[in-house]
Design a protein around this motif. Sequence first.
Motif, short mmCIF file in Angstrom:
data_model
loop_
_atom_site.label_atom_id
_atom_site.label_comp_id
_atom_site.label_asym_id
_atom_site.label_seq_id
_atom_site.Cartn_x
_atom_site.Cartn_y
_atom_site.Cartn_z
N ALA A 173 84.29 -22.41 -12.62
CA ALA A 173 83.52 -22.40 -11.37
C ALA A 173 82.29 -23.30 -11.44
O ALA A 173 81.16 -22.82 -11.45
CB ALA A 173 83.12 -20.96 -11.04
N GLU B 14 81.34 -24.24 -6.73
CA GLU B 14 80.20 -23.39 -6.35
C GLU B 14 79.12 -24.26 -5.72
O GLU B 14 78.16 -24.68 -6.37
CB GLU B 14 79.70 -22.61 -7.57
N ARG C 274 89.33 -18.52 -14.25
CA ARG C 274 88.82 -19.56 -13.34
C ARG C 274 87.72 -20.37 -14.03
O ARG C 274 87.08 -19.91 -14.98
CB ARG C 274 88.30 -18.94 -12.04
#
Length: 278
Positions: free
Chosen positions: A6, A40, A4
């Motif tokens: 983020a 985020e 991922r």
Amino acid sequence: MITRFAPSPTGPLHLGHAYAALVAHDMARAAGGAFLLRIEDIDRARSKPEWEAQIYDDLRWLGISWDGEVMRQSDRLPAYRATLEKLWADGLLYACHCTRRDIEAAVTAPQEGAPLGPDGIIYPGTCRLKGAPKPGEPLPKAALRLRMDLAACTCSFEETGPAHRGTHPITPAQMTNTVGDVVLARREMGTSYHLAVVLDDAAQGITHVTRGEDLFEATQIHVTLQQLLGLPVPIYHHHGLIRDDQGKRLAKRDDARALSKYRAEGASPADIRRLVGL
Ligand code: GLU
């Protein structure tokens, strides 16, 4: 393999972000795995929709495609809260009302250099008893700290990044002495980076966490939380940081290294890959 990227939508993506995104993306694609994206954005004061839109645009331009739906931390507050409520009911958290100045004043002889952990000064425990949950008390609206003396366990994690490759043991003594009672929920956020990242990596089924070396020391906290919450421990890969000409690592405010600036000046995605050494 599931990796991922983020990013926080608090400023323009710069070369360091491009590197982080490309590392995670290329690793997943080379293994025939999936590459996921997570925004985020728990810092509501600093996160902006226009920065989020710019992230999608920059990634597409770089030739990075992500699988499935984008996860946004601002949609995940109920999940964070449910975990905090359980830890609170289990007596593993306490409410902390200390300011940074209170903490500095409480540690002995701060002028001689207060003991520092991955989150700054190791918390001296001022509120550990007076902030403890009373029977049946609901989750208070306060900063919540983890009782590291109760939470830490003997465990380990695997690291495949260049600077720390190998198995890293974690012990309760190390966690209480060099990390301390970390904040799992900030008063104004309803979570903290450490709690959110652990719950989100598990919810997204991340098998390999790739991220910058600056987060290596935080990994022992994340693995401790994974053990405590019965979550799988991913493999970690901390990569080097992209630095400016003075050797300082790039920050959000380094607009000069913003990807959008390189794009505006006619750079190609291949140029960006070359600039970050890929
Ligand atoms: N949102 C963090 C950052 O932009 C990344 C956190 C992580 O990869 O664990 O630095």
